[in-house]
Design a protein around this motif. Structure first.
Motif, short mmCIF file in Angstrom:
data_model
loop_
_atom_site.label_atom_id
_atom_site.label_comp_id
_atom_site.label_asym_id
_atom_site.label_seq_id
_atom_site.Cartn_x
_atom_site.Cartn_y
_atom_site.Cartn_z
N GLY A 24 -13.07 -9.03 -1.88
CA GLY A 24 -13.51 -9.54 -3.00
C GLY A 24 -12.39 -9.31 -3.98
N ARG A 25 -13.01 -9.17 -5.27
CA ARG A 25 -11.99 -8.86 -6.21
C ARG A 25 -11.34 -7.33 -6.27
NH1 ARG A 25 -13.94 -12.61 -11.30
NH2 ARG A 25 -14.60 -14.58 -10.10
N VAL A 26 -12.24 -6.56 -5.90
CA VAL A 26 -11.79 -5.15 -5.99
C VAL A 26 -10.98 -4.49 -4.97
CG1 VAL A 26 -13.02 -2.71 -6.37
CG2 VAL A 26 -14.20 -4.86 -7.15
N GLY A 27 -11.56 -4.74 -3.95
CA GLY A 27 -10.89 -3.98 -2.70
C GLY A 27 -9.48 -4.33 -2.38
N PRO A 28 -8.84 -5.50 -2.47
CA PRO A 28 -7.29 -5.79 -2.33
C PRO A 28 -6.59 -5.17 -3.62
CG PRO A 28 -8.53 -7.76 -2.21
CD PRO A 28 -9.42 -6.66 -2.51
N ALA A 29 -7.12 -4.87 -4.92
CA ALA A 29 -6.54 -4.42 -5.87
C ALA A 29 -6.35 -2.93 -5.71
CB ALA A 29 -7.26 -4.74 -7.14
N LEU A 30 -7.58 -2.22 -5.28
CA LEU A 30 -7.50 -0.68 -5.15
C LEU A 30 -6.46 -0.26 -3.79
CD1 LEU A 30 -11.36 0.48 -5.47
CD2 LEU A 30 -9.45 0.13 -7.20
N ALA A 31 -6.54 -1.34 -2.99
CA ALA A 31 -5.49 -1.07 -1.78
C ALA A 31 -4.12 -1.18 -2.09
CB ALA A 31 -5.88 -1.82 -0.64
N ALA A 32 -3.76 -2.22 -3.03
CA ALA A 32 -2.45 -1.89 -3.50
C ALA A 32 -2.11 -1.14 -4.49
CB ALA A 32 -2.33 -3.68 -4.44
N SER A 33 -3.01 -0.64 -5.19
CA SER A 33 -2.79 0.41 -6.12
C SER A 33 -2.43 1.74 -5.17
CB SER A 33 -3.86 0.75 -6.95
OG SER A 33 -3.58 1.89 -7.73
N LEU A 34 -3.22 1.86 -4.00
CA LEU A 34 -3.09 3.10 -3.25
C LEU A 34 -1.54 3.10 -2.50
CD1 LEU A 34 -6.51 3.44 -1.65
CD2 LEU A 34 -5.50 5.20 -2.95
N GLN A 35 -1.29 1.76 -2.25
CA GLN A 35 0.02 1.48 -1.74
C GLN A 35 1.19 1.67 -2.59
OE1 GLN A 35 1.09 -2.92 -0.99
NE2 GLN A 35 1.93 -2.23 0.92
N LEU A 36 1.03 1.71 -3.81
CA LEU A 36 1.98 1.91 -4.74
C LEU A 36 2.16 3.77 -4.80
CD1 LEU A 36 1.50 -0.34 -8.03
CD2 LEU A 36 3.09 -0.24 -6.13
N ALA A 37 1.18 4.14 -4.37
CA ALA A 37 1.02 5.77 -4.52
C ALA A 37 1.63 6.36 -3.14
CB ALA A 37 -0.22 6.22 -4.43
N GLY A 38 1.98 5.37 -2.21
CA GLY A 38 2.41 5.69 -0.89
C GLY A 38 1.70 5.75 0.33
N HIS A 39 0.63 5.31 0.29
CA HIS A 39 -0.48 5.03 1.32
C HIS A 39 -0.23 3.54 1.82
CE1 HIS A 39 -2.76 8.46 0.33
NE2 HIS A 39 -2.66 8.29 -0.98
N ARG A 40 -0.61 3.34 3.13
CA ARG A 40 -0.18 2.12 3.80
C ARG A 40 -1.44 1.34 4.20
NH1 ARG A 40 1.17 1.15 9.34
NH2 ARG A 40 0.93 3.02 9.82
N PRO A 41 -1.55 0.26 3.57
CA PRO A 41 -2.75 -0.84 3.87
C PRO A 41 -2.39 -1.49 5.56
CG PRO A 41 -1.89 -1.17 1.63
CD PRO A 41 -0.98 -0.20 2.39
#
Length: 353
Positions: A24-41
Motif C-alpha cells: 500500500g502507501r506505507v510499506g514500500p516507502a518504509l522499505a525504500a527508507s531502509l534501503q537508503l540505510a543499507g538494508h536490502r529489499p
C-alpha cells in the motif's frame, strides 16, 4: 534535525534483507527508507494494480511474490496491511509455517502493539510495532517526509535497542507507547490528522459555494497560522465567535449551514461544543456569555440568522477584534495507513495500507 546520537555499532541492526507484505502507501516507502540505510529489499507482495505500480516506483527490480514467499526470503518483514486484516494475516502465516525463528516481524498499525503478533512470536519471530505518525501519498515524497517523523514504538524490552535503531535509520524519532495505550494513542492521531482533512475539505467547499475563486489560497495562511499557534500554545490559541461567546454569530452560522450545507451542521455543533468546553475550562469564554452560546449549540435558541451582530463580532464596519483577518484564526496515513489519519488517512485498498 535528528535529536538522537548515531547508534553504536553493537546497537545497530545488521544489514538485513527486507520484505513487504502489503504494498500500500506505507510499506514500500518504509522499505525504500531502509534501503537508503543499507538494508536490502528482496521481496514484496501486493494485490491491486496501484500496489504493483507503487512497488515498481519505490522498489524497482524487487520481485512481486506471495506473502509466504516474502517471509521465506526476508530477515525483516514489514506487515503493512489495514488494522482489521492484521490479526488474520499473522495467524495464517504462523499456521502455515511461513514464520521462521529469529525473523524480525514488524507491523505498522497504530492501533496494535506487539500482542497481535503473538501467533508469530510463538513460532519464533521477533515482534516489533513501529507506527509512523505521518500521512502517506504512496510516492517517493513519503521517504523524504520520514525525516524527523515520530514513530509510535512498542516492543519487548530485549528488542528495544533494535526497534530504536530501525526507526532512527529511517530518519524517524522513536516514541515509546505502552501496549495498553496503543488504541488511545491512535485515536489521538486520528482526531488530529483524519478529522483535520474533513474540516479543511468542508471549509474549501463552503468557500467555493460563496464564490471564492482560490479557497486553498485563502485558507492556507490562516490554517497554517492556526496550526502553528495551536502547537505552540494549545488552548490559549483559541479565537473566534465560540471562544468569545458570540451566540448571535454562532446562531447565524448554524442557520446558514442548515440552509446551504445541512450535512455539515452536526460536525459544526459538535466541534463548537468541544471548543466552548475548552474555552470555558481555560478562562477564555466568560461564564456569563456561555449560557446563551450553549443554548444555541443545544438547539434551544430560535433561528437568529437575522439577529444583530454581537458587539465583538462582525459589524457593519468590518470584522470584529478577534476575526481571522486581524489577530488570528477562529484538522493516510497518516495517513499512516493510507486510508485517510489512519493517517491516519486515505482509503483502504484491498488488504494493503
Amino acid at each position: 534535525m535528528n535529536a538522537h546520537p548515531p547508534t553504536e555499532a553493537q546497537d545497530r541492526p545488521a544489514r538485513l534483507t527486507v520484505g513487504v507484505v502489503g504494498a500500500g502507501r506505507v510499506g514500500p516507502a518504509l522499505a525504500a527508507s531502509l534501503q537508503l540505510a543499507g538494508h536490502r529489499p528482496v521481496a514484496v507482495s501486493g494485490v491491486s494494480d496501484a500496489s504493483v505500480r507503487r512497488a515498481a516506483e519505490l522498489l524497482p527490480d524487487v520481485p512481486l511474490v506471495t506473502p509466504a514467499e516474502v517471509l521465506a526470503r526476508a530477515e525483516l518483514v514489514l506487515l503493512t496491511v489495514p488494522d482489521d486484516a492484521l490479526a488474520g494475516l499473522v495467524s495464517g502465516l504462523a499456521e502455515t509455517g511461513a514464520v521462521r525463528p529469529g525473523q524480525l516481524l514488524v507491523h505498522t498499525s497504530g492501533r496494535f502493539g506487539t500482542a497481535v503478533l503473538d501467533p508469530a512470536t510463538r513460532a519464533g519471530a521477533l515482534p516489533l510495532a513501529l507506527h509512523p505518525a505521518m500521512t502517506f501519498t504512496g510516492t517517493s515524497v513519503d521517504v523524504q517526509r520520514l525525516a524527523g517523523c515520530s514513530f509510535g514504538v512498542t516492543a519487548p524490552e530485549e528488542l528495544r535497542m533494535a526497534a530504536e535503531a530501525l526507526v532512527i535509520e529511517m530518519g524517524g524519532e522513536p516514541e515509546w507507547i505502552a501496549e495498553s495505550d496503543r488504541p488511545l494513542y491512535h485515536a489521538a492521531l486520528a482526531i488530529g490528522a483524519n478529522h483535520l482533512v474533513t474540516l479543511v475539505a468542508q471549509s474549501l467547499e463552503l468557500l467555493r459555494d460563496v464564490g471564492v475563486q482560490a479557497p486553498d489560497r485563502m485558507l492556507g495562511p490562516l490554517l497554517g497560522a492556526a496550526l502553528d499557534n495551536a502547537l505552540r500554545s494549545g488552548d490559549a490559541a483559541l479565537t473566534g465567535p465560540v471562544a468569545r461567546g458570540d451566540a448571535g454569530t454562532v446562531a447565524a452560522h448554524v442557520a446558514e449551514l442548515r440552509r446551504h450545507a445541512p450535512q455539515n451542521v452536526a460536525g459544526y455543533l459538535a466541534m463548537a461544543r468541544a471548543t466552548a468546553d475548552r474555552a470555558l475550562a481555560h478562562g477564555l469564554l466568560k461564564p456569563e456569555l456561555a449560557e446563551d452560546l450553549l443554548g444555541v449549540l443545544a438547539g434551544s435558541a430560535p433561528d437568529s440568522s437575522t439577529a444583530p451582530d454581537s458587539p465583538s463580532g462582525p459589524g457593519p464596519n468590518g470584522p470584529g477584534p478577534d476575526s481571522p483577518g486581524q489577530d488570528g484564526p477562529g484538522e493516510d496515513s497518516p495517513d499512516q495507513d493510507g486510508r485517510g489519519p489512519d493517517a491516519f488517512g486515505n482509503g483502504p485498498e484491498g488488504d494493503e495500507r
